[in-house]
Enzyme design. Structure first.
Site, PDB file in Angstrom:
ATOM      1  N   PHE A 146       0.904  -1.378  -0.118  1.00  0.00           N
ATOM      2  CA  PHE A 146       0.251   0.095   0.048  1.00  0.00           C
ATOM      3  C   PHE A 146       0.832   1.229   0.070  1.00  0.00           C
ATOM      4  O   PHE A 146       1.486   1.191   0.869  1.00  0.00           O
ATOM      5  CB  PHE A 146      -0.880   0.057   1.249  1.00  0.00           C
ATOM      6  CG  PHE A 146      -1.813   1.183   1.265  1.00  0.00           C
ATOM      7  CD1 PHE A 146      -3.033   1.433   0.389  1.00  0.00           C
ATOM      8  CD2 PHE A 146      -1.593   2.388   2.007  1.00  0.00           C
ATOM      9  CE1 PHE A 146      -3.858   2.474   0.480  1.00  0.00           C
ATOM     10  CE2 PHE A 146      -2.502   3.569   1.868  1.00  0.00           C
ATOM     11  CZ  PHE A 146      -3.437   3.485   1.028  1.00  0.00           C
ATOM     12  N   ASP A 231       9.484   2.821   1.779  1.00  0.00           N
ATOM     13  CA  ASP A 231       8.163   3.493   2.326  1.00  0.00           C
ATOM     14  C   ASP A 231       8.146   3.322   3.684  1.00  0.00           C
ATOM     15  O   ASP A 231       7.790   2.180   4.263  1.00  0.00           O
ATOM     16  CB  ASP A 231       6.749   2.959   1.520  1.00  0.00           C
ATOM     17  CG  ASP A 231       5.667   3.383   1.962  1.00  0.00           C
ATOM     18  OD1 ASP A 231       5.512   4.216   3.089  1.00  0.00           O
ATOM     19  OD2 ASP A 231       4.622   3.599   1.412  1.00  0.00           O
ATOM     20  N   LYS A 260       2.921   9.863   8.429  1.00  0.00           N
ATOM     21  CA  LYS A 260       2.082   9.655   9.259  1.00  0.00           C
ATOM     22  C   LYS A 260       2.483  10.079  11.011  1.00  0.00           C
ATOM     23  O   LYS A 260       2.031  11.147  11.153  1.00  0.00           O
ATOM     24  CB  LYS A 260       1.815   8.163   9.649  1.00  0.00           C
ATOM     25  CG  LYS A 260       0.973   7.458   8.205  1.00  0.00           C
ATOM     26  CD  LYS A 260       0.335   6.396   8.674  1.00  0.00           C
ATOM     27  CE  LYS A 260      -0.989   5.833   7.635  1.00  0.00           C
ATOM     28  NZ  LYS A 260      -0.450   5.413   6.409  1.00  0.00           N
TER      29      LYS A 260
HETATM   30  C1  LIG Z   1      -0.950   5.550   4.898  1.00  0.00           C
HETATM   31  C2  LIG Z   1       0.238   5.201   3.957  1.00  0.00           C
HETATM   32  C3  LIG Z   1       0.540   5.755   2.925  1.00  0.00           C
HETATM   33  C4  LIG Z   1      -0.509   7.013   2.372  1.00  0.00           C
HETATM   34  O1  LIG Z   1      -0.561   8.125   3.321  1.00  0.00           O
HETATM   35  P1  LIG Z   1      -1.463   9.247   3.237  1.00  0.00           P
HETATM   36  O2  LIG Z   1      -0.834  10.235   4.111  1.00  0.00           O
HETATM   37  O3  LIG Z   1      -2.849   8.612   3.613  1.00  0.00           O
HETATM   38  O4  LIG Z   1      -1.263   9.887   1.642  1.00  0.00           O
HETATM   39  C5  LIG Z   1       1.374   5.467   2.062  1.00  0.00           C
HETATM   40  N1  LIG Z   1       2.121   4.398   2.493  1.00  0.00           N
HETATM   41  C6  LIG Z   1       2.078   3.787   3.421  1.00  0.00           C
HETATM   42  C7  LIG Z   1       3.062   2.590   3.784  1.00  0.00           C
HETATM   43  C8  LIG Z   1       0.906   4.012   4.303  1.00  0.00           C
HETATM   44  O5  LIG Z   1       0.770   3.600   5.467  1.00  0.00           O
END
Ligand SMILES: *Cc1c(COP(=O)(O)O)cnc(C)c1O
Length: 406
Positions: A146, A231, A260
């Site tokens: 994701f 990520d 986050k």
């Molecule tokens: C939450 C998340 C995203 C997206 O972040 P947003 O601030 O909602 O755009 C991307 N990668 C990972 C691993 C995430 O947990």
């Protein structure tokens, strides 16, 4: 003018008549928070192990964070990136301190941070192809990943429920299987620019890349002149007990996406890029109006201050052992409901044997808020300053919910 008032409640009718229906929400309106606790508009208290999806790193309304944001809001909020601001420079310095020699680009979300990583990969591909644009553009990602809801992020997220209705996706993404190095190696060709994975897959159910696999990806990238992009949007900023979760593997990526927890609730995202690739960006080829405002950076600096001052990463490491053990005991005591527990510091997935939705409701009824993840998982994402008592209470509530269904 009268002083501003706080809107303290909203009816379900008013909310549902005006807010886009892109989430299936429980009937719960949260109005106040303090530490790991939140209250709904009926005055009920909850232990909040959702933390706004791994965002509220210091819990709710931490006094140091509140003071920093209030002070900065009264000083300077936004100037755009046409000018320097002190908070952005200082935050970049602090992130470089954690990540290593490199440079930082600030944005407003995880998806935007990942978008910057994808653009970095494209720029690297152009350099690799001797300046030819659009030739070397492929990025290898992971199944069950994701990476966010933008077109780049969605294209890197091979899930029908996320892509459906929005095709065609951006070209050039293919997908290997995490912890299967061969599956990644087999996808590399002359037009590949980068490998891009979550260090620990969050949304799909807390699935970690093993240290050996990450080191293998690093070697593949070195061998084929690819960028290794990680990520860390969910697993970064101390959540696993290290600032970045890849530190457990001892690898250095070429770029990192984070967001986050970084702002402790204030929207901010960032890309760190290793010094040797930082020159791929130059004036004009990427930008953002809001990214890295004095206010957002002051909020993030307050988060880092408290993480460092209160030794929160050490505490996460020390407290997660007994907490994970207590959660594993639940799996042992209720094998009919719980298949196992995967835990990395305060990023935990309880693997259930059935749809997690009724379990989330059962936890909520008993005063615990937690999000689900793919594959029948309930995630537990306490704030990094959660106390041992709060961790123990989460286990107690989970146990009561499990016992009630036996
Ligand atoms: C939450 C998340 C995203 C997206 O972040 P947003 O601030 O909602 O755009 C991307 N990668 C990972 C691993 C995430 O947990």
């Amino acid at each position: 003018m009268t002083s501003p008032s706080i809107v303290r409640t909203v009816t379900a009718e008013l909310y549902d008549a005006h807010v886009l229906k892109n989430y299936a929400r429980p009937a719960l309106t949260l109005v106040r928070g303090r530490g790991a606790q939140v209250w709904d508009d009926a005055g009920n208290a909850y232990l909040d192990f959702t933390s706004g999806i791994a965002v509220s790193a210091l819990g709710h309304c931490h006094p140091h964070w509140v003071a920093a944001v209030q002070r900065q809001a009264a000083e300077l909020i936004h100037v755009s990136n046409l000018f320097r601001n002190p908070q952005q420079g200082e935050l970049a310095r602090r992130i470089v301190g954690y990540a290593g020699p490199g440079r930082v680009f600030f944005c407003n979300s995880g998806a935007e941070a990942n978008e910057a990583l994808i653009k970095l990969a494209r720029l690297h591909g152009v350099q690799k192809a001797g300046g030819e644009d659009g030739k070397c553009y492929k990025i290898i990602c992971a199944k069950n990943a994701f990476h966010g809801r933008t077109f780049g992020g969605m294209s890197a997220t091979p899930q029908e429920k996320i892509q459906k209705g929005f095709k065609p996706m951006v070209a050039g993404f293919s997908f290997g299987e995490i912890n299967n190095l061969e599956s990644f190696a087999a996808l590399i060709d002359a037009d590949t620019a980068a490998i891009f994975v979550e260090t620990i897959q969050g949304e799909s159910g807390i699935n970690p890349c093993t240290p050996e696999f990450l080191r293998g990806l690093r070697a593949l990238c070195d061998q084929h002149n690819l960028l290794l992009l990680l990520d860390e949007v969910q697993c970064g900023v101390g959540r696993t007990g290290r600032f970045y979760s890849f530190e457990h593997a001892g690898v250095t990526p070429d770029a990192i996406g984070m967001a986050k927890g970084l702002g402790g609730g204030f929207p901010i995202g960032a890309m760190w890029v290793r010094e040797k690739h930082a020159e791929l960006f130059h004036p004009g080829n990427h930008g953002t109006t809001f990214g890295g405002t004095p206010l957002a950076c002051a909020a993030a600096l307050a988060v880092l201050d408290v993480i460092e001052r209160d030794k929160l990463m050490e505490k996460v490491r020390a407290q997660s052992g007994p907490w994970h053990a207590a959660l594993r005991q639940l799996a042992a005591d209720f094998p009919q409901h719980v298949a196992g527990v995967r835990g990395f510091g305060y990023l935990v997935g309880v693997q259930l044997k059935s749809d997690p939705a009724p379990w989330l409701a059962a936890l909520r009824e008993r005063g615990l808020l937690a999000p689900s993840a793919g594959g029948n998982v309930v995630r537990l994402l306490p704030p990094l300053n959660a106390t041992a008592e709060e961790l123990a209470k989460s286990v107690e509530i989970f146990r009561a919910a499990l016992a009630a269904k036996t």
